[in-house]
Design a protein around this motif. Sequence first.
Motif: not given
Length: 467
Positions: A28, A39, A148
């Motif tokens: 990330k 991200f 994520d």
Amino acid sequence: MRLDQQIDLMKEDIVSAIQACIQIKSVKDVEHAAPGAPFGPGIQEALEWTLALGEKFGFTVKNVAGYAGHIEMGSGDLLGILGHLDVVPEGDGWSVPPYSATIQDGKILGRGALDDKGPSLTALFAMKAIKDANIPLNMKVRLILGTDEESGWADMDYYLQKEEVPQIGFAPDAEFPVIHAEKGILHLELSKSYAASFPHLVRVQGGERANVVPDVCEVTLKGIADQVIAKQLKEFSFPNGVSCELKNQNNEQIIMLTFKGVGAHGSLPQKGKNAIIYALQFLRTLPLSAEEQGALDFILKYPGTGFYGEGFGIALSDEPSGRLSLNLGILELSSDKMNFVLDIRYPVTYKRDDVFLPIEKIAQSEQYGIKVLNHQEAHHVPKDSTLVQSLLKAYTDVTGLEPFAFAIGGGTYAKALPQGVAFGPVFPGEPEVIHCADEYITIDNLLLTTKVYAQAILNLAADPENR
């Protein structure tokens, strides 16, 4: 041709695909976020690469604004397979470059090999094997690719608002045979500012993610003679796997200490050796001020006592899911303030406030601010459900191993589904290397896992005569 034989013939393609995906550093990076890459560019590249592979195989694919994507085949009600392409930072201690996807002793080494690029791609190849074998399905099988998972699930929050939610499915992101219950996850940040600057503690910093046992903690000191520190280091007893390196910055009378421990997944703090805790234990042997000692003692007394919440008085447990776990994942201490982040996994029969309120009371009594960074409720699917039993049958039929369902502290995308469970890829008795240096998956297990996932899809989505 039998399905498992067909998968054996895919061996080179499976290995090559997983190597190529590992070689994309998909950590990330919000500083470089952009439209289509919420991200960061590395995660965007991994998602686009995997979707392109699915399209090459003849599947329908969709990129959902870079937050997630999916690859699907068939029609009807949805069967979801939920994997992720983001990885935790590589950390230290690797024997090979962490994004090289080196093959060594029958293993593919690299960050993401086991968590979760390898398993996600085995699910894709399981779908391909079924498609190539022209086996009809009664459901639409959708491989959902998150981006994520390691940092808060903003990807799933977005994806599930935009797309149809599968009612049943599994996450190839944990252990075999079947994980039917997942503990609640609570990430807390505690912080405090001090009226006067510390005389000796310039900086203490350890950890990058709440859900990783920190393997490095860096300390900057001033006003203490390096001879005193060196003497204490010589006398201090570190356990195996924990070490400290001292550097003297003579021009500035600054001492740098680097403590190294052993990383592990935050849900299993007892499997690692937390560099932060050992750093603070050592620092308490030095001639610090009363205020500095008090700051360190708070950490060592509360999150630093035990692995199961003993320090905060929240050592909860239950029959379905076992004991609560607590990991001190991040510490940032400067000369006048301190904040730290906790990763807590609580049993499925308890609620958030059973954990939060006792910690909040202690924090307030010591004048610490407290903030909830992330919370996921506990999740549970009955062992006798069709989903669990179908997956257990696939596992046993392919491997010949004993079927059983159990609970974990780790949180997977299974929680995103009304009926979702975690299913592989780690087999019973194998070492826990997720989030560790030299993370790996064996090539033999890649093939075996692909066969298990293919059979699982058939058990759930095909007529009995086609299973």
